[in-house]
Design an enzyme around this catalytic site. Structure first.
Site, PDB file in Angstrom:
ATOM      1  CG  HIS A  46       6.742  10.882   5.152  1.00  0.00           C
ATOM      2  ND1 HIS A  46       5.544  10.547   6.131  1.00  0.00           N
ATOM      3  CD2 HIS A  46       6.468  10.309   4.390  1.00  0.00           C
ATOM      4  CE1 HIS A  46       4.823   9.877   5.690  1.00  0.00           C
ATOM      5  NE2 HIS A  46       5.467   9.200   4.575  1.00  0.00           N
ATOM      6  CE  LYS A 102      -4.423   4.504   0.980  1.00  0.00           C
ATOM      7  NZ  LYS A 102      -2.985   4.843   0.935  1.00  0.00           N
ATOM      8  NE  ARG A 110       9.170   2.766   3.795  1.00  0.00           N
ATOM      9  CZ  ARG A 110       7.504   2.552   3.886  1.00  0.00           C
ATOM     10  NH1 ARG A 110       7.021   2.869   5.169  1.00  0.00           N
ATOM     11  NH2 ARG A 110       7.086   1.908   3.009  1.00  0.00           N
ATOM     12  CB  SER A 155       2.180   6.952   8.123  1.00  0.00           C
ATOM     13  OG  SER A 155       2.628   7.971   7.649  1.00  0.00           O
TER      14      SER A 155
HETATM   15  O1  PNS Z   1       2.211   7.596   0.760  1.00  0.00           O
HETATM   16  P1  PNS Z   1       1.719   6.681  -0.408  1.00  0.00           P
HETATM   17  O2  PNS Z   1       0.072   6.395  -0.128  1.00  0.00           O
HETATM   18  O3  PNS Z   1       2.698   5.625  -0.598  1.00  0.00           O
HETATM   19  O4  PNS Z   1       1.590   7.398  -1.629  1.00  0.00           O
HETATM   20  C1  PNS Z   1       0.992   6.980  -2.955  1.00  0.00           C
HETATM   21  C2  PNS Z   1       0.684   8.246  -4.064  1.00  0.00           C
HETATM   22  C3  PNS Z   1      -0.220   9.159  -3.449  1.00  0.00           C
HETATM   23  C4  PNS Z   1       1.927   8.648  -4.342  1.00  0.00           C
HETATM   24  C5  PNS Z   1      -0.116   7.304  -5.290  1.00  0.00           C
HETATM   25  O5  PNS Z   1      -1.141   6.377  -4.741  1.00  0.00           O
HETATM   26  C6  PNS Z   1      -0.548   8.399  -6.159  1.00  0.00           C
HETATM   27  O6  PNS Z   1       0.382   9.113  -6.854  1.00  0.00           O
HETATM   28  N1  PNS Z   1      -1.929   8.578  -6.328  1.00  0.00           N
HETATM   29  C7  PNS Z   1      -2.595   9.158  -7.390  1.00  0.00           C
HETATM   30  C8  PNS Z   1      -3.205   8.767  -8.344  1.00  0.00           C
HETATM   31  C9  PNS Z   1      -2.477   8.158  -9.540  1.00  0.00           C
HETATM   32  O7  PNS Z   1      -1.518   8.984 -10.369  1.00  0.00           O
HETATM   33  N2  PNS Z   1      -2.342   6.958  -9.999  1.00  0.00           N
HETATM   34  C10 PNS Z   1      -1.620   6.560 -11.172  1.00  0.00           C
HETATM   35  C11 PNS Z   1      -0.244   6.003 -10.526  1.00  0.00           C
HETATM   36  S1  PNS Z   1      -0.345   4.336 -10.499  1.00  0.00           S
END
Ligand code: PNS
Length: 164
Positions: free
Chosen positions: A18, A42, A91, A129
């Site tokens: 990150h 979560k 990645r 993570s």
């Molecule tokens: O670290 P992660 O868990 O891969 O991050 C995922 C994240 C936070 C980027 C994604 O889940 C997100 O943007 N969630 C917010 C809700 C949202 O906007 N959802 C619509 C997109 S499908």
């Protein structure tokens, strides 16, 4: 006008992978918000407050990085802070499908916010993570994988019998 980007994620906890993306993103954009999704569905190891504190600590020498948390839709949050971009790290090919899906959805919801992908440094291609937590849980060596502050925080978490 300042170009603001968001580096969104769970950051439970922040890893060197990150950090690599944040450091490089901060060289391209005027301001980078590292923004933690406050997702009640979560069950994270670290609270949002703990994650914010860790990210602040490990990014304290990058003046154009801000740390924040959000809930709801990412594109709405982007509007609320005046961000024009989302930065995501890729990645391996396995990340691609999921990232393509959320990027397409985000664009459908708000086409003013652009998503930029950066390839993570090769040494972090297999870092996540979840893997870091798994290794830390069994007291394995995570020195190369996370900043020292995060290593310490993980050691503390897994020293508590209730978290095992
Ligand atoms: O670290 P992660 O868990 O891969 O991050 C995922 C994240 C936070 C980027 C994604 O889940 C997100 O943007 N969630 C917010 C809700 C949202 O906007 N959802 C619509 C997109 S499908």
């Amino acid at each position: 006008m300042a170009k603001i980007a968001i580096c969104p994620g769970s950051f439970d906890p922040i890893t060197n992978g990150h950090l690599d993306i944040i450091v490089r993103g901060a060289k391209v954009f005027d301001e980078v918000y590292v923004s933690i999704l406050n997702n009640s569905s979560k069950k994270p190891l670290f609270t949002v407050e703990e994650r914010i504190a860790l990210i602040k600590e490990v990014t304290k020498n990058i003046p154009n990085v801000k740390v924040d948390a959000f809930d709801g839709l990412l594109v709405d949050y982007a509007d609320s802070i005046g961000a024009c971009a989302i930065i995501r790290g890729l990645r391996a090919v396995s990340d691609f499908e999921y990232e393509m899906q959320i990027t397409s959805m985000n664009r459908l919801l708000n086409d003013k916010v652009e998503t930029f992908f950066m390839m993570t440094n090769n040494q972090y291609s297999f870092l996540s993570s979840s893997i870091v937590k798994e290794i830390a849980r069994y007291h394995g060596n995570i020195k190369e994988l996370v900043p020292p502050e995060v290593e310490e925080a993980l050691k503390e978490k897994f020293a508590q019998p209730s978290k095992k």
